[in-house]
Design an enzyme around this catalytic site. Structure first.
Site: not given
Length: 394
Positions: A109, A111, A116, A125, A181, A183, A215, A219, A222, A226, A235, A239, A326, A340
């Site tokens: 997978d 990114y 996204h 962050r 997600e 995809e 996917d 959250r 995760q 992570y 995750k 899927t 995503t 989001e």
């Protein structure tokens, strides 16, 4: 003599002869085998082409035959679509059962959406630059769990796992922030040689087609697990992919230039800039359209993803799957995930009259997509649907 019938396809169908995606189906009380969709009819390819390659419960043997064979079969099917076909090779779509179309050995997978990645960077962050220093230099990705890739309409069980509490200590239990997600997945056809990378412009020789992917993501699990190694249990629980794989050849008119890549990628990631795809997705939540993500804005192309995946000499095999990550646009209404859409759960959205952030038990999500077709009308990429069931708590 067997009876014959011409398949009537409405002019506005998303599954005309210029599309003809492949899947694995079983008629009532029959065995699974490879089929092709024409309108709302499934063509039994083993019976229609008298080819035992298609008399099996996955596409892998056909994929392994390579691009020249894919083209021959596609040309023959397009010819046959304009003729009367044997009735015993035709099955109404509502009467068949669908299975996972390929036997997946590896799943990766990526990114690849700059929108996204920017949105999640702003959420996770807020006091730093949204994109990490490496993001514009390589397609970031991770190896997922091939064994939990499931076909559309397979229920998904809410996962259990560790999540952090407000006190800072973890607890174990059902995820409270299950997300989706939206995809696009790419199905490998031709195997590569261990130690030899695949170049950007060799992409059409190795990738057979595309499938829609959801996917599913927990959250809260995760977020706790992570760092420092990335996605794991948040995750790997499920899927979902669509039952139909659209041949890459059907998307010839959907090819578009990539957005400007700045800085210029390193030489192994350079090649034809027209490996972008003009595909429009729609996400429905309990039957209500909530977002419309545009694939055309993806920063990294599927060809660049494949080149990076194999850059260290890692090999690929027929049936392997890699997904885009995503798909999101700059607007909230173009979000490919609910983290989001609800801005991290702080701005609920109204679904079926209720204020929502993440998925509740019995929620159902469907992702569909269309693209420009070769006959001047749009084609469909099928659908991927999943319903979230309550967690196992025993």
């Amino acid at each position: 003599m067997r009876g014959r019938l011409r398949v009537e396809v409405p002019a506005d169908s998303l599954f005309g002869p210029e599309n003809m995606p492949y899947g694995v189906f079983a008629p009532p009380d029959g065995e699974f085998r490879v089929g092709c969709r024409l309108g709302d009819t499934v063509l039994d390819l083993a019976a229609l082409l008298d080819d035992s390659t298609f008399a099996r419960a996955d596409l892998n043997a056909f994929l392994a035959q390579g691009a020249a064979r894919w083209g021959e079969v596609r040309s023959r099917l397009r010819e046959l679509a304009d003729t009367a076909l044997p009735v015993d090779a035709l099955h109404p779509l509502p009467t068949v059962r669908m299975a996972l179309p390929v036997r997946i050995g590896d799943y990766v997978d990526f990114y690849a959406s700059i929108d996204h990645a920017t949105h999640l960077g702003m959420l996770f962050r807020p006091d730093s630059a949204p994109l990490l220093p490496n993001w514009r230099h390589l397609p970031v990705g991770y190896h997922g769990r091939a064994g939990t890739v499931i076909v559309s309409d397979t229920p998904v069980i809410r996962p259990n796992g560790q999540r952090r509490t407000s006190s800072g200590t973890p607890i174990f239990g059902p995820s409270e922030r299950v997300d989706i997600e939206a995809e696009l997945g790419f199905v490998i056809g031709t195997a590569s040689t261990l130690g030899l990378p695949v170049t950007v412009d060799e992409f059409p020789d190795y990738v057979f087609g595309v499938a829609l992917v959801n996917d599913w993501s927990a959250r809260d699990i995760q977020a706790w697990e992570y760092q420092p190694l990335g996605p794991f249990l948040g995750k790997s629980f499920a899927t979902s992919i669509s039952a139909w794989i659209t041949p890459l050849a059907a998307l010839a008119e959907a090819r578009v230039p990539l957005p400007t890549q700045d800085p210029e990628p390193l030489p192994y990631l350079r090649g034809d800039a027209n490996h972008g795809l003009d595909i429009d997705l729609t996400v429905t939540w309990n039957g209500e359209v909530v977002t419309r993500p545009p694939y055309s804005r993806m920063y990294w192309s599927p060809a660049q993803m494949l080149a990076h995946l194999t850059a260290n000499g890692a090999s690929i095999r027929p049936g392997d799957l890699y997904a885009s990550g995503t798909i999101s646009g700059p607007e909230r209404s173009q979000s490919g995930s609910f983290i989001e859409l609800s801005w991290g759960g702080t701005e609920p959205v109204t679904v079926s009259g209720a204020q929502r952030t993440f998925l509740a038990d019995d929620d159902e999500v469907t992702i569909t997509a269309t693209a420009p077709g070769t006959e001047g009308r749009r084609i469909g990429l099928g659908a991927v649907t999943g319903r979230l069931l309550r967690a196992h708590t025993d």
